[in-house]
Design a protein around this motif. Sequence first.
Motif, PDB file in Angstrom:
ATOM      1  N   THR A   1       3.095 -13.300 -87.230  1.00  0.00           N
ATOM      2  CA  THR A   1       3.836 -13.399 -88.492  1.00  0.00           C
ATOM      3  C   THR A   1       3.599 -14.724 -89.201  1.00  0.00           C
ATOM      4  OG1 THR A   1       5.767 -14.125 -87.223  1.00  0.00           O
ATOM      5  CG2 THR A   1       5.681 -11.808 -87.867  1.00  0.00           C
ATOM      6  N   GLN A   2       3.606 -14.646 -90.519  1.00  0.00           N
ATOM      7  CA  GLN A   2       3.464 -15.805 -91.390  1.00  0.00           C
ATOM      8  C   GLN A   2       4.723 -15.923 -92.241  1.00  0.00           C
ATOM      9  OE1 GLN A   2       0.580 -17.736 -91.218  1.00  0.00           O
ATOM     10  NE2 GLN A   2       0.174 -16.403 -89.468  1.00  0.00           N
ATOM     11  N   GLN A   3       4.933 -17.091 -92.804  1.00  0.00           N
ATOM     12  CA  GLN A   3       6.142 -17.302 -93.607  1.00  0.00           C
ATOM     13  C   GLN A   3       6.184 -16.372 -94.813  1.00  0.00           C
ATOM     14  OE1 GLN A   3       6.234 -21.584 -94.256  1.00  0.00           O
ATOM     15  NE2 GLN A   3       7.758 -21.792 -92.624  1.00  0.00           N
ATOM     16  N   GLU A   4       5.016 -16.039 -95.359  1.00  0.00           N
ATOM     17  CA  GLU A   4       5.005 -15.156 -96.518  1.00  0.00           C
ATOM     18  C   GLU A   4       5.376 -13.717 -96.168  1.00  0.00           C
ATOM     19  OE1 GLU A   4       2.330 -16.940 -95.505  1.00  0.00           O
ATOM     20  OE2 GLU A   4       0.511 -15.684 -95.478  1.00  0.00           O
ATOM     21  N   ASP A   5       5.508 -13.421 -94.860  1.00  0.00           N
ATOM     22  CA  ASP A   5       5.953 -12.086 -94.458  1.00  0.00           C
ATOM     23  C   ASP A   5       7.466 -11.942 -94.590  1.00  0.00           C
ATOM     24  OD1 ASP A   5       3.643 -12.096 -91.629  1.00  0.00           O
ATOM     25  OD2 ASP A   5       3.305 -11.585 -93.742  1.00  0.00           O
ATOM     26  N   SER A   6       8.158 -13.051 -94.815  1.00  0.00           N
ATOM     27  CA  SER A   6       9.612 -13.003 -94.959  1.00  0.00           C
ATOM     28  C   SER A   6       9.978 -12.130 -96.151  1.00  0.00           C
ATOM     29  CB  SER A   6      10.181 -14.412 -95.158  1.00  0.00           C
ATOM     30  OG  SER A   6       9.964 -15.217 -94.019  1.00  0.00           O
ATOM     31  N   ALA A   7      10.790 -11.115 -95.904  1.00  0.00           N
ATOM     32  CA  ALA A   7      11.166 -10.151 -96.932  1.00  0.00           C
ATOM     33  C   ALA A   7      12.142  -9.160 -96.307  1.00  0.00           C
ATOM     34  CB  ALA A   7       9.938  -9.401 -97.458  1.00  0.00           C
ATOM     35  N   VAL A   8      12.642  -8.265 -97.145  1.00  0.00           N
ATOM     36  CA  VAL A   8      13.397  -7.127 -96.639  1.00  0.00           C
ATOM     37  C   VAL A   8      12.439  -5.951 -96.539  1.00  0.00           C
ATOM     38  CG1 VAL A   8      15.274  -5.495 -97.067  1.00  0.00           C
ATOM     39  CG2 VAL A   8      15.579  -7.925 -97.611  1.00  0.00           C
ATOM     40  N   TYR A   9      12.387  -5.340 -95.381  1.00  0.00           N
ATOM     41  CA  TYR A   9      11.510  -4.192 -95.156  1.00  0.00           C
ATOM     42  C   TYR A   9      12.360  -2.935 -95.196  1.00  0.00           C
ATOM     43  CZ  TYR A   9       7.826  -7.459 -94.165  1.00  0.00           C
ATOM     44  OH  TYR A   9       6.894  -8.452 -94.296  1.00  0.00           O
ATOM     45  N   LEU A  10      12.058  -2.082 -96.144  1.00  0.00           N
ATOM     46  CA  LEU A  10      12.844  -0.883 -96.383  1.00  0.00           C
ATOM     47  C   LEU A  10      12.084   0.361 -95.959  1.00  0.00           C
ATOM     48  CD1 LEU A  10      14.091  -1.893 -99.927  1.00  0.00           C
ATOM     49  CD2 LEU A  10      15.568  -1.546 -97.962  1.00  0.00           C
ATOM     50  N   CYS A  11      12.785   1.241 -95.303  1.00  0.00           N
ATOM     51  CA  CYS A  11      12.224   2.521 -94.900  1.00  0.00           C
ATOM     52  C   CYS A  11      12.949   3.616 -95.673  1.00  0.00           C
ATOM     53  CB  CYS A  11      12.406   2.715 -93.398  1.00  0.00           C
ATOM     54  SG  CYS A  11      11.909   4.329 -92.778  1.00  0.00           S
ATOM     55  N   ALA A  12      12.232   4.647 -96.028  1.00  0.00           N
ATOM     56  CA  ALA A  12      12.829   5.786 -96.712  1.00  0.00           C
ATOM     57  C   ALA A  12      12.210   7.067 -96.185  1.00  0.00           C
ATOM     58  CB  ALA A  12      12.616   5.693 -98.228  1.00  0.00           C
ATOM     59  N   SER A  13      12.971   8.138 -96.278  1.00  0.00           N
ATOM     60  CA  SER A  13      12.417   9.431 -95.898  1.00  0.00           C
ATOM     61  C   SER A  13      12.775  10.457 -96.964  1.00  0.00           C
ATOM     62  CB  SER A  13      12.933   9.878 -94.527  1.00  0.00           C
ATOM     63  OG  SER A  13      14.304  10.231 -94.565  1.00  0.00           O
ATOM     64  N   SER A  14      12.018  11.518 -96.987  1.00  0.00           N
ATOM     65  CA  SER A  14      12.282  12.577 -97.967  1.00  0.00           C
ATOM     66  C   SER A  14      11.594  13.857 -97.519  1.00  0.00           C
ATOM     67  CB  SER A  14      11.765  12.166 -99.359  1.00  0.00           C
ATOM     68  OG  SER A  14      10.358  12.306 -99.442  1.00  0.00           O
ATOM     69  N   LEU A  15      11.991  14.936 -98.161  1.00  0.00           N
ATOM     70  CA  LEU A  15      11.188  16.144 -98.086  1.00  0.00           C
ATOM     71  C   LEU A  15       9.915  15.870 -98.885  1.00  0.00           C
ATOM     72  CD1 LEU A  15      14.024  18.756 -98.654  1.00  0.00           C
ATOM     73  CD2 LEU A  15      12.826  18.278 -96.512  1.00  0.00           C
ATOM     74  N   PRO A  16       8.884  16.673 -98.742  1.00  0.00           N
ATOM     75  CA  PRO A  16       7.657  16.418 -99.508  1.00  0.00           C
ATOM     76  C   PRO A  16       7.942  16.320-100.998  1.00  0.00           C
ATOM     77  CG  PRO A  16       7.255  18.081 -97.851  1.00  0.00           C
ATOM     78  CD  PRO A  16       8.732  17.807 -97.828  1.00  0.00           C
ATOM     79  N   LEU A  17       7.303  15.354-101.675  1.00  0.00           N
ATOM     80  CA  LEU A  17       7.558  15.109-103.086  1.00  0.00           C
ATOM     81  C   LEU A  17       7.292  16.350-103.925  1.00  0.00           C
ATOM     82  CD1 LEU A  17       6.304  11.513-103.799  1.00  0.00           C
ATOM     83  CD2 LEU A  17       8.576  12.339-103.219  1.00  0.00           C
ATOM     84  N   ARG A  18       6.305  17.141-103.511  1.00  0.00           N
ATOM     85  CA  ARG A  18       6.002  18.326-104.303  1.00  0.00           C
ATOM     86  C   ARG A  18       7.135  19.338-104.228  1.00  0.00           C
ATOM     87  NH1 ARG A  18       1.231  17.847-106.478  1.00  0.00           N
ATOM     88  NH2 ARG A  18      -0.387  16.653-105.454  1.00  0.00           N
ATOM     89  N   ASP A  19       8.033  19.143-103.239  1.00  0.00           N
ATOM     90  CA  ASP A  19       9.234  19.960-103.190  1.00  0.00           C
ATOM     91  C   ASP A  19      10.380  19.257-103.907  1.00  0.00           C
ATOM     92  OD1 ASP A  19       8.466  20.937 -99.786  1.00  0.00           O
ATOM     93  OD2 ASP A  19       7.847  21.798-101.704  1.00  0.00           O
ATOM     94  N   ARG A  20      10.008  18.307-104.725  1.00  0.00           N
ATOM     95  CA  ARG A  20      10.969  17.558-105.544  1.00  0.00           C
ATOM     96  C   ARG A  20      11.939  16.759-104.695  1.00  0.00           C
ATOM     97  NH1 ARG A  20       7.380  19.055-108.301  1.00  0.00           N
ATOM     98  NH2 ARG A  20       7.547  20.237-110.234  1.00  0.00           N
ATOM     99  N   GLY A  21      11.456  16.259-103.562  1.00  0.00           N
ATOM    100  CA  GLY A  21      12.341  15.501-102.703  1.00  0.00           C
ATOM    101  C   GLY A  21      12.697  14.136-103.273  1.00  0.00           C
ATOM    102  N   ARG A  22      13.930  13.745-103.131  1.00  0.00           N
ATOM    103  CA  ARG A  22      14.345  12.392-103.472  1.00  0.00           C
ATOM    104  C   ARG A  22      14.292  11.561-102.208  1.00  0.00           C
ATOM    105  NH1 ARG A  22      20.951  13.144-103.800  1.00  0.00           N
ATOM    106  NH2 ARG A  22      21.135  11.316-102.488  1.00  0.00           N
ATOM    107  N   ALA A  23      14.129  10.264-102.382  1.00  0.00           N
ATOM    108  CA  ALA A  23      14.020   9.372-101.243  1.00  0.00           C
ATOM    109  C   ALA A  23      15.395   8.891-100.802  1.00  0.00           C
ATOM    110  CB  ALA A  23      13.144   8.181-101.594  1.00  0.00           C
ATOM    111  N   PHE A  24      15.592   8.878 -99.503  1.00  0.00           N
ATOM    112  CA  PHE A  24      16.811   8.338 -98.916  1.00  0.00           C
ATOM    113  C   PHE A  24      16.420   7.065 -98.178  1.00  0.00           C
ATOM    114  CE2 PHE A  24      19.837  11.840 -99.456  1.00  0.00           C
ATOM    115  CZ  PHE A  24      18.973  12.854 -99.843  1.00  0.00           C
TER     116      PHE A  24
END
Lengths: 112, 115
Positions: free
Chosen positions: B82-105
């Motif tokens: 790790t480097q200092q520039e890696d400092s951040a918030v890492y966000l994960c999201a899941s959804s149904l496939p976008l082509r099924d009009r899924g929204r991200a959670f």
Amino acid sequence: SQQGEEDPQALSIQEGENATMNCSYKTSINNLQWYRQNSGRGLVHLILIRSNEREKHSGRLRVTLDTSKKSSSLLITASRAADTASYFCATADSNTGNQFYFGTGTSLTVIP
Amino acid sequence: GAGVSQSPSNKVTEKGKDVELRCDPISGHTALYWYRQSLGQGLEFLIYFQGNSAPDKSGLPSDRFSAERTGGSVSTLTIQRTQQEDSAVYLCASSLPLRDRGRAFFGQGTRLTVV
């Protein structure tokens, strides 16, 4: 970059006023979504508008979409202090359909 | 689970160490995304998993970053050296496939601080 851009970057209004945020994007889209983020953590989905829709309402939210201009707007009516947050638009690319592209966000402050 | 769960919530690590960030998506969501958000910035796409398809790794900033998704469910994002520039918030999201009009959670994110 395929990311969109929100405008303005920051907005400060009095409680009760309306807040309007704009989003521009670059790709052809299946849909466009607006999300809200409190305190730099997880995003919460607000509303989705499909590419064949021009306007959509949900409670105090009104979203418009102009695919010819590749732009969208989010209007929050009768704002409340609790609406203070960052707002992001996200697009789903109709070509790849693989991922969401997020804009840079508008930071909204509603002053009580 | 009821929502997307990320762990740890906060992580402080020394420069040069490796870190692993975990994401438990919503059951049944075939799509999983990792994003990174630096302070006051927008979301930067890192990697996307969809079912059994090869992941879209186009957003990974360097070869120090890797991610896997085991059994189509839990995902781990690994940052090596790790480097200092890696400092951040890492966000994960899941959804149904976008082509099924899924929204991200979204999960609540992991705030990584490299000192």
